[in-house]
Scaffold this active site. Structure first.
Site, mmCIF file in Angstrom:
data_model
loop_
_atom_site.group_PDB
_atom_site.id
_atom_site.type_symbol
_atom_site.label_atom_id
_atom_site.label_comp_id
_atom_site.label_asym_id
_atom_site.label_seq_id
_atom_site.Cartn_x
_atom_site.Cartn_y
_atom_site.Cartn_z
ATOM 1 N N SER A 7 2.030 0.301 -11.446
ATOM 2 C CA SER A 7 0.783 0.067 -10.736
ATOM 3 C C SER A 7 0.748 0.908 -9.458
ATOM 4 O O SER A 7 1.535 0.695 -8.529
ATOM 5 C CB SER A 7 0.640 -1.418 -10.399
ATOM 6 O OG SER A 7 -0.491 -1.587 -9.573
ATOM 7 N N HIS A 32 -1.351 2.515 -14.093
ATOM 8 C CA HIS A 32 -2.276 1.395 -13.957
ATOM 9 C C HIS A 32 -2.903 1.473 -12.572
ATOM 10 O O HIS A 32 -2.206 1.566 -11.563
ATOM 11 C CB HIS A 32 -1.471 0.103 -14.131
ATOM 12 C CG HIS A 32 -2.256 -1.164 -14.020
ATOM 13 N ND1 HIS A 32 -2.850 -1.777 -15.108
ATOM 14 C CD2 HIS A 32 -2.518 -1.956 -12.956
ATOM 15 C CE1 HIS A 32 -3.444 -2.889 -14.705
ATOM 16 N NE2 HIS A 32 -3.272 -3.025 -13.403
ATOM 17 N N ASP A 34 -5.509 -0.322 -9.847
ATOM 18 C CA ASP A 34 -6.175 -1.575 -9.487
ATOM 19 C C ASP A 34 -7.337 -1.328 -8.547
ATOM 20 O O ASP A 34 -7.145 -1.048 -7.367
ATOM 21 C CB ASP A 34 -5.169 -2.492 -8.788
ATOM 22 C CG ASP A 34 -4.113 -2.999 -9.740
ATOM 23 O OD1 ASP A 34 -4.484 -3.575 -10.776
ATOM 24 O OD2 ASP A 34 -2.914 -2.815 -9.456
ATOM 25 N N MET A 36 -10.304 -2.848 -6.468
ATOM 26 C CA MET A 36 -10.674 -4.156 -5.904
ATOM 27 C C MET A 36 -11.840 -3.997 -4.941
ATOM 28 O O MET A 36 -11.872 -3.037 -4.166
ATOM 29 C CB MET A 36 -9.488 -4.744 -5.133
ATOM 30 C CG MET A 36 -8.235 -4.899 -5.974
ATOM 31 S SD MET A 36 -6.889 -5.540 -4.960
ATOM 32 C CE MET A 36 -5.549 -5.485 -6.141
ATOM 33 N N HIS A 65 -7.994 -1.029 -13.878
ATOM 34 C CA HIS A 65 -8.149 -2.483 -13.903
ATOM 35 C C HIS A 65 -9.202 -2.831 -12.859
ATOM 36 O O HIS A 65 -8.919 -2.828 -11.665
ATOM 37 C CB HIS A 65 -6.769 -3.110 -13.602
ATOM 38 C CG HIS A 65 -6.788 -4.592 -13.491
ATOM 39 N ND1 HIS A 65 -5.729 -5.308 -12.950
ATOM 40 C CD2 HIS A 65 -7.718 -5.518 -13.854
ATOM 41 C CE1 HIS A 65 -6.023 -6.598 -12.984
ATOM 42 N NE2 HIS A 65 -7.221 -6.751 -13.511
ATOM 43 N N MET A 67 -11.201 -5.013 -10.741
ATOM 44 C CA MET A 67 -11.335 -6.357 -10.181
ATOM 45 C C MET A 67 -12.552 -6.336 -9.272
ATOM 46 O O MET A 67 -12.456 -6.432 -8.041
ATOM 47 C CB MET A 67 -10.055 -6.733 -9.409
ATOM 48 C CG MET A 67 -8.912 -7.102 -10.332
ATOM 49 S SD MET A 67 -7.316 -7.002 -9.515
ATOM 50 C CE MET A 67 -6.962 -5.272 -9.756
ATOM 51 N N MET A 136 -3.470 -11.948 -16.728
ATOM 52 C CA MET A 136 -2.941 -11.919 -15.366
ATOM 53 C C MET A 136 -1.848 -12.976 -15.241
ATOM 54 O O MET A 136 -2.032 -14.127 -15.640
ATOM 55 C CB MET A 136 -4.049 -12.195 -14.341
ATOM 56 C CG MET A 136 -5.105 -11.102 -14.225
ATOM 57 S SD MET A 136 -4.444 -9.455 -13.910
ATOM 58 C CE MET A 136 -3.615 -9.698 -12.335
ATOM 59 N N GLY A 144 2.925 -7.796 -5.211
ATOM 60 C CA GLY A 144 4.055 -8.483 -4.603
ATOM 61 C C GLY A 144 4.014 -9.998 -4.637
ATOM 62 O O GLY A 144 4.680 -10.652 -3.845
ATOM 63 N N ASP A 174 0.262 -8.625 -16.129
ATOM 64 C CA ASP A 174 0.127 -7.963 -14.831
ATOM 65 C C ASP A 174 0.372 -8.964 -13.704
ATOM 66 O O ASP A 174 -0.357 -9.950 -13.580
ATOM 67 C CB ASP A 174 -1.297 -7.384 -14.736
ATOM 68 C CG ASP A 174 -1.529 -6.560 -13.486
ATOM 69 O OD1 ASP A 174 -0.579 -6.336 -12.711
ATOM 70 O OD2 ASP A 174 -2.691 -6.134 -13.297
ATOM 71 N N GLY A 176 3.841 -9.825 -10.718
ATOM 72 C CA GLY A 176 5.154 -10.463 -10.598
ATOM 73 C C GLY A 176 6.146 -10.035 -11.667
ATOM 74 O O GLY A 176 7.103 -10.764 -11.947
ATOM 75 N N GLY A 196 4.249 -3.150 -10.153
ATOM 76 C CA GLY A 196 3.950 -2.389 -8.950
ATOM 77 C C GLY A 196 5.101 -2.395 -7.972
ATOM 78 O O GLY A 196 5.902 -1.459 -7.919
#
Ligand code: DX5
Ligand code: ZN
Length: 219
Positions: A7, A32, A34, A36, A65, A67, A136, A144, A174, A176, A196
């Protein structure tokens, strides 16, 4: 064979070219990204310009992805920016069937993501149309965070559903994902793992961290 999608959110943007080259050299399957918007999720990350830059800087497939609210409004923009797979959230795309069609119309692979609290049944009617289902394993918005244990049950259920109805659809997780959680999600049936902070955030660098993640998967 489990695939790993680093990520980009966790990368050092000042050294992004170098970082994605290292990811590719280490054997990453895809990148990947993200996106947002500060509306669907509390955080704001990046948009099309960074996707374009990563597209230019790597020959790896890029998945976005999204969001963001009303993701269907931005499918064309991310397709043009160079995304190979466009992932939207079910929670913010009420006309999911149409959204998937629009993604495919642009010649891209269609993915749908669901939050930890969203039951997998919401994807039941569109399962056959999906190239990728993203579960998710944290609440989206930040890197994190700690893996949510109860999502393992959803991964198992989704694995069984996809085996029966659309085995070609990728099951991705995706949030943790690190060497302790990776073998567990893989055992539950995930086939693509987004990671990530466990990779780009490692003190000893991406390559060493990638090796540890692969070792945890027994490869
Ligand atoms: C979370 C993002 C993830 C994030 C994962 O909202 O969708 O892709 O980058 O980060 P880690 O691997 O640090 O949990
Ligand atoms: Zn993500």
């Amino acid at each position: 064979m489990i695939k790993v999608a680093p990520s980009v959110l966790a990368a050092d943007f000042l050294k992004l070219g170098e970082q994605i080259r290292e990811a590719q050299a280490a054997g990453a399957d895809r990148l990947h990204m993200d996106v947002m918007d500060g509306r669907f999720v509390p955080n704001i990350s990046f948009g099309m310009p960074l996707v374009q830059a990563v597209r230019r800087g790597s020959t790896l497939p890029v998945e976005t992805h999204l969001m963001i609210v009303e993701p269907e409004r931005y499918v064309e923009a991310f397709a043009q920016a160079g995304a190979d797979t466009i992932i939207v959230h079910q929670e913010v795309s009420p006309h999911l069937d149409r959204t998937i069609q629009v993604i495919k119309h642009h010649g891209k692979r269609a993915g749908v993501a669901i939050n930890p609290s969203t039951p997998i049944e919401v994807l039941g009617e569109v399962l056959e149309q999906l190239d990728l289902a993203l579960l998710m394993t944290v609440n989206p918005g930040f890197g994190g965070q700690h893996f949510l244990e109860y999502t393992l049950r959803k991964i198992r259920q989704m694995r069984a559903l996809l085996d029966r109805r659309n085995p070609a659809c990728e099951l991705e997780v995706d949030g943790g994902i690190e060497p302790h959680t990776a073998p567990r999600v893989a055992e539950a049936g995930a086939r693509v793992l987004v990671a990530g902070s466990a990779l780009f955030g490692a003190a000893d660098g991406f390559t060493a961290a990638y090796g540890r993640l692969q070792a945890s998967l027994g490869s």
